[in-house]
Design an enzyme around this catalytic site. Structure first.
Site, PDB file in Angstrom:
ATOM      1  N   VAL A 270     -10.511   6.682  28.044  1.00  0.00           N
ATOM      2  CA  VAL A 270      -9.635   7.830  27.844  1.00  0.00           C
ATOM      3  C   VAL A 270     -10.389   9.056  28.324  1.00  0.00           C
ATOM      4  CG1 VAL A 270      -8.728   9.359  26.025  1.00  0.00           C
ATOM      5  CG2 VAL A 270      -8.193   6.920  25.991  1.00  0.00           C
ATOM      6  N   CYS A 271      -9.661  10.019  28.866  1.00  0.00           N
ATOM      7  CA  CYS A 271     -10.221  11.329  29.214  1.00  0.00           C
ATOM      8  C   CYS A 271     -11.310  11.165  30.297  1.00  0.00           C
ATOM      9  CB  CYS A 271     -10.751  11.989  27.938  1.00  0.00           C
ATOM     10  SG  CYS A 271     -10.990  13.774  28.017  1.00  0.00           S
ATOM     11  N   THR A 272     -12.416  11.897  30.181  1.00  0.00           N
ATOM     12  CA  THR A 272     -13.471  11.782  31.195  1.00  0.00           C
ATOM     13  C   THR A 272     -14.235  10.461  31.089  1.00  0.00           C
ATOM     14  OG1 THR A 272     -15.028  12.960  29.762  1.00  0.00           O
ATOM     15  CG2 THR A 272     -13.792  14.292  31.326  1.00  0.00           C
TER      16      THR A 272
END
Lengths: 272, 272
Positions: free
Chosen positions: A145-147
């Site tokens: 998820v995300c970076t």
């Protein structure tokens, strides 16, 4: 101390799980507590989930999916090099439950959350990349998820896959061999990647449905009352409009510049 | 150890804040780190936010709002009777940064998260109720998410107010003098209450807009990429349908029964 916390945690987990499992009613107080204790036990055949934690990570990236996985009664472990507490954006330290060495060789789910400069550190850390590459080579699901998407990409786990990541840095994925698909949750074979921060909840329910069926995921969704009503339409670059996006990117230049350097170095290592 | 974690946390926070503040670009590595350090400092006039934590709480109830408040650069403190780590549903212990005694008398925001049996314990705990009643009597905003609404109600803080709470127990609010309004986020004067678990994100962005204006809330929403896409329409009783709701409530009978007893006792104390 640790034992005390674990026992308390068991009770809580039991309380939550009771809401999702087929169990009789307990009028009697002691029976309810006993029931919760037994309900919180992780089934022996529960899917093994390893969630990477690391210094300078974003807490919500982890807690969103972890809440869903816990409701599903998965065997969830937090994994890092050692058991020194790692820092988070909200200043609540998280401590690994398993070191890299202790983490099982064969996982059902490998998960990596995001974390700005902590992400860049992980992308540049060959020990972290080697650990992820090894477990990811055999894991049934490789997820982020995300970076966190940049980290699994730097470990070579998105080479030749469709994927997504946090919007300000998603354009770095192709430097490491992934095809960036502009969706909130992207699945390509056994890879499932989510967009930024809050996308972790959408990701986890989607993965839960894949692993346990739609009905189980729907039950979890009702338990976490996930029928979101954002106050504004401002959660994506398209919704926010070019001015706000440009302002945000301008302010992130230093961070995203470092992520780009790390992505290019990883791409070179991966022969891209 | 604490110092180390705090310093690390500062760096992370700085990284996140850099995305939301008007700051120049930093090409130079050391300058970027220095910049983050200064950006993470809480402004002297930052709103004082006290978030209750307690044993057997739900982590996501806290972390969702806390992420938004941190991005807004509020002065966020976790408050409990002592600094013994409290358990959470996901088995990550949280530790108070302030005891009840250390918590400032005049708060900008008092916030209470949810937590099944932990909630019932707090409703029955006269020390907890007295602390909340005192700070709540002067706080600019009195707020809750999930079953936390039952706790502030038990402390007498919702008497005569519109409010909401986690759907399986929201019907207990009137026992403590509140009018239950079936909305995800309910504001009545300086009370703002949210529905279950994931409603904390909607709540926090709504409160951020009230306190800092729509534009600031929109920026935070873009930073956490909050443009949710739930895989199913199953986050409310209406969406889930009567069968799933009945099954969930049946399984919660023991817990919700205890919450009802606690609500009735609180109502009696409050003269309702």
């Amino acid at each position: 101390m640790t034992d005390t916390i674990d026992r308390r945690a068991l009770l809580t987990l039991g309380a939550l799980l009771a809401a999702s499992a087929a169990v009789p009613d307990f009028a009697n107080a002691e029976t309810l507590e006993e029931h919760m204790r037994s309900m919180m036990e992780i089934p022996k055949d529960a899917p093994k989930v390893a969630m990477l934690i690391y210094p300078k990570m974003v807490a919500l990236d982890l807690i969103g999916p972890m809440t869903v996985f816990t409701l599903m009664r998965f065997d969830v472990q937090l994994v890092w090099k050692d058991k020194t507490p790692v820092s988070t954006d909200v200043r609540i330290p998280f401590t690994a439950t398993q070191t890299f060495d202790e983490c099982p060789k064969d996982l059902d789910v490998l998960f990596v959350p995001g974390g700005i400069l902590g992400t860049v550190d992980c992308m540049n850390d060959l020990d972290v990349c080697a650990f992820l590459a090894d477990r990811g080579s055999r894991a049934k699901w490789v997820t982020s998820v995300c970076t966190g998407g940049l980290i699994i990409a730097a470990a070579g786990l998105l080479k030749g896959y469709d994927a997504t990541a946090y919007w300000p840095v998603a354009d770095l994925l192709p430097l490491m061999g992934a095809r960036h698909v502009d969706k909130r949750v992207v699945r390509d074979r056994n890879r499932m990647t989510g967009g930024g921060v809050t996308a972790g909840i959408d990701f986890a329910l989607t993965l839960a449905a894949e692993m346990r069926g739609e009905e189980a995921a729907r039950r979890a969704q009702l338990i976490i009352e996930y029928s979101p009503e954002p106050p504004f339409a401002n959660g994506t670059p398209r919704e926010a409009g070019p001015e706000r996006v440009a302002a945000t990117l301008e302010r992130r230049k230093g961070m995203d510049g470092r992520a780009r350097v790390a992505a290019e170095a990883a791409g070179k290592r991966l022969g891209i």
